[in-house]
Scaffold this motif. Structure first.
Motif, PDB file in Angstrom:
ATOM      1  N   GLU A 323       0.828  -1.209   0.000  1.00  0.00           N
ATOM      2  CA  GLU A 323       0.000   0.000   0.000  1.00  0.00           C
ATOM      3  C   GLU A 323       0.863   1.260   0.000  1.00  0.00           C
ATOM      4  N   PHE A 324       1.943   1.245   0.791  1.00  0.00           N
ATOM      5  CA  PHE A 324       2.828   2.417   0.839  1.00  0.00           C
ATOM      6  C   PHE A 324       3.474   2.682  -0.509  1.00  0.00           C
ATOM      7  N   ASN A 327       0.961   4.071  -3.114  1.00  0.00           N
ATOM      8  CA  ASN A 327       0.634   5.477  -2.862  1.00  0.00           C
ATOM      9  C   ASN A 327       1.822   6.399  -3.135  1.00  0.00           C
ATOM     10  N   TYR A 328       3.018   5.925  -2.773  1.00  0.00           N
ATOM     11  CA  TYR A 328       4.215   6.757  -2.947  1.00  0.00           C
ATOM     12  C   TYR A 328       4.488   7.019  -4.430  1.00  0.00           C
ATOM     13  N   ARG A 330       2.283   6.792  -6.923  1.00  0.00           N
ATOM     14  CA  ARG A 330       1.189   7.546  -7.515  1.00  0.00           C
ATOM     15  C   ARG A 330       1.280   9.040  -7.162  1.00  0.00           C
ATOM     16  N   GLU A 331       1.672   9.348  -5.931  1.00  0.00           N
ATOM     17  CA  GLU A 331       1.714  10.738  -5.498  1.00  0.00           C
ATOM     18  C   GLU A 331       2.982  11.473  -5.926  1.00  0.00           C
TER      19      GLU A 331
END
Length: 373
Positions: A323-324, A327-328, A330-331
């Motif tokens: 999950e990290f 998200n990392y 994508r952001e």
């Protein structure tokens, strides 16, 4: 010949024996606050002790003359004695079996509390004790049933004939019980070869779970979603399976990501390390982030590896890391999300155009599409 006054004596004897057991029970209850065996004896042996005390007291005082001297009364007395003998054997057997379980529960309870490096050896001993006490209980019950049967004169008279045909009967029973005996032998083999133990994490038939119960005939596997998978013991001696905790409970968790070539691997590696340091599930030992493959579709495969104390922690840590990283990326690096590159005839024409009028913006002159399109 006994007088009618013997009946009150019999009643007083039975009540007195029950009161003695009650006194012992109260003493054990007080001692159970500081002495673990007392608590387990109370849990297992209270009712067997009451029954055994009452039956033994009845046997000590009871006499055939209490029913009278007529033939019918003497026959009734013999029947009562026969029943009392059977009940006595059953009560004593029940008490012995429950006492065996109570004493072994003391050891098992202490072994459950063992953690760290000694946990594997403790689980091995737990498995062996559980199986051995089942065998002991079965042997005690078989001996008790044999004693009950031989208390009948008719059965003793048939003993010689049964012994004469024991060879043929044994062969027939052996053939009929071959699967059961095979499972029993397999259960002993698993317990003493240390192949699996209680609470081991195994993968069987592509199902992940823990060994919840190990008997002489079957194994109960508690799956990750609380289902129970019941397998014969012989399955584990005849088929391959994964044991994640055979030499220790520590497990490596692996996360795979497939991203675009533009992903900044060093920065992603630094971010992963910072995240692991703040995650309590990581055991602070092993970790890495590597490029492990380039697929035919043009995606780069990254493998994040980290260690955890046990398999449940490894599973949760793996989900947290996945999950990290998602998200990392994508952001912070949306251009590194998975993409497929497709070369078209127009792009090849643009590359070969001497006037420099290319149809693509990059040197590769390729059409780029997101993997999700």
């Amino acid at each position: 010949m006994h007088s009618p006054a013997d009946w009150p004596i019999l009643g007083i004897s039975v009540i007195g024996s029950i009161l003695l057991v009650e006194v012992a029970r109260r003493l054990l209850r007080r001692a159970s606050r500081k002495w673990d065996p007392a608590r387990h004896l109370l849990e297992h042996c209270t009712w067997p002790a009451f029954l055994t005390a009452a039956v033994v007291a009845f046997n000590l005082v009871f006499g055939p003359g209490m029913f009278g001297d007529t033939p019918g009364e003497r026959a009734l007395a013999r029947t009562v004695q026969q029943v009392l003998g059977l009940v006595t054997i059953a009560a004593v057997t029940w008490l012995i079996v429950q006492a065996t379980y109570a004493l072994t529960d003391v050891v098992l309870e202490r072994l459950v509390r063992v953690e760290g490096e000694r946990n594997r050896r403790a689980r091995r001993i737990m498995t062996q004790i559980a199986l051995v006490r089942r065998i002991a209980a079965a042997a005690i019950i078989v001996i008790a049933i044999g004693a009950m049967l031989f208390s009948f004169p008719q059965v003793r008279a048939l003993g010689a004939g049964l012994l004469a045909s024991a060879g043929i009967a044994g062969a027939i029973v052996g053939i009929a019980a071959q699967p059961t005996l095979g499972n029993v032998v397999a259960g002993l083999q698993l317990a003493f070869s240390d192949a699996i133990r209680i609470d081991d994490v195994v993968v069987v038939e592509k199902e992940w779970g823990r060994i919840e119960e190990l008997t002489l005939t079957y194994v109960v596997l508690r799956l990750w979603d609380e289902r129970r998978l019941v397998l014969p013991v012989s399955y584990f001696t005849q088929n391959p399976f994964e044991n994640w905790t055979r030499h220790g409970s520590r497990v490596l968790a692996v996360v795979y990501l497939r991203v675009d070539w533009s992903v900044p691997v060093p920065k992603l590696r630094d971010a992963l390390y910072e995240f692991l340091q703040t995650n309590a599930l990581w055991d602070q030992k092993d970790w890495t982030l590597q490029v492990t493959d380039v697929h035919e579709n043009g995606l780069v495969e990254l493998r994040a590896l980290m260690s955890a104390a046990d398999s449940p922690s490894a599973w949760d840590l793996k989900c947290d890391v996945r999950e990290f990283l998602v998200n990392y990326i994508r952001e912070n690096y949306p251009d590194s999300l998975p993409r497929f590159r497709v070369e078209t005839p127009e792009s090849r024409l643009g590359v070969g155009n001497a006037s420099g009028n290319s149809l693509g913006n990059n040197a590769g002159n390729s059409v780029v599409r997101d993997a999700g399109e």
